[in-house]
Write an enzyme that holds these catalytic residues in place. Structure first.
Site, mmCIF file in Angstrom:
data_model
loop_
_atom_site.group_PDB
_atom_site.id
_atom_site.type_symbol
_atom_site.label_atom_id
_atom_site.label_comp_id
_atom_site.label_asym_id
_atom_site.label_seq_id
_atom_site.Cartn_x
_atom_site.Cartn_y
_atom_site.Cartn_z
ATOM 1 N N GLU A 1 0.704 -1.256 -0.165
ATOM 2 C CA GLU A 1 0.023 -0.081 -0.049
ATOM 3 C C GLU A 1 0.697 1.116 0.082
ATOM 4 O OE1 GLU A 1 -3.366 0.322 0.017
ATOM 5 O OE2 GLU A 1 -3.867 -1.604 0.019
ATOM 6 N N ASP B 1 -7.326 7.315 -5.127
ATOM 7 C CA ASP B 1 -6.555 6.027 -5.469
ATOM 8 C C ASP B 1 -6.970 5.700 -6.979
ATOM 9 O OD1 ASP B 1 -9.449 5.153 -5.701
ATOM 10 O OD2 ASP B 1 -9.222 3.852 -4.131
#
Length: 170
Positions: free
Chosen positions: A13, A22
């Site tokens: 991540e 994102d």
């Protein structure tokens, strides 16, 4: 060196203390923490403030930022949610309970990234994992939208399923 699920997820991540969008256009912060499914900036800021318990600070570019400890707290909660969602799902929990600890990390990683419902769409892969047919499961997983959308991460996770090692994270 990756030796725990926390290390694995931090590796995959990354950690960004400023709010960002994102790949799906959702506001995210910290270690892959989805702030909200509302794609509007002000709604994301309000949701973030509710989660951290105070007004968010802004950086020099007027972007919301959090501290490392706030990032860690959000991450701990997200990791707990992912693990509990596996344990509370009859299909996934049955498979998960019978895996070694390394392969359990791969399942948690997938659920952390995609959620239980999306992981459950991997019906054939999960059946093969349950049968401990690692190479066949890996081949099946490589033929997925997930693998095409996030190939670096998914190939590492698939390698963990196939080999039962964390060698892909070295």
């Amino acid at each position: 060196m990756v030796s725990s699920i926390k290390d694995m997820l931090k590796y995959d991540e990354g950690e960004k203390l400023e709010m960002y969008k994102d790949t799906e256009g959702y506001y995210t912060i910290g270690i892959g923490h989805l702030i909200t499914r509302i794609k509007e900036r002000n709604a994301a800021i309000l949701s973030l403030e509710e989660k951290i318990g105070h007004k968010v600070k802004m950086d020099s570019k007027n972007e919301p930022i959090i501290t490392s400890s706030e990032s860690e707290a959000l991450f701990e909660k997200d990791l707990s949610v992912a693990t509990k969602s596996i344990e509370s799902n009859p299909t996934l929990s049955t498979i998960y309970k019978n895996l070694d600890n390394i392969r359990k990390m791969a399942i948690i990683n997938m659920v952390f990234q995609m959620g239980v419902n999306n992981v459950l769409t991997f019906k054939m892969s999960l059946k093969l994992i349950e049968e401990k047919k690692w190479a066949e499961a890996a081949k099946e997983m490589k033929n997925s939208t997930w693998n095409h959308q996030t190939p670096n991460r998914s190939n590492r996770v698939i390698s963990v399923i196939e080999t039962g090692t964390l060698n892909a994270y070295k």
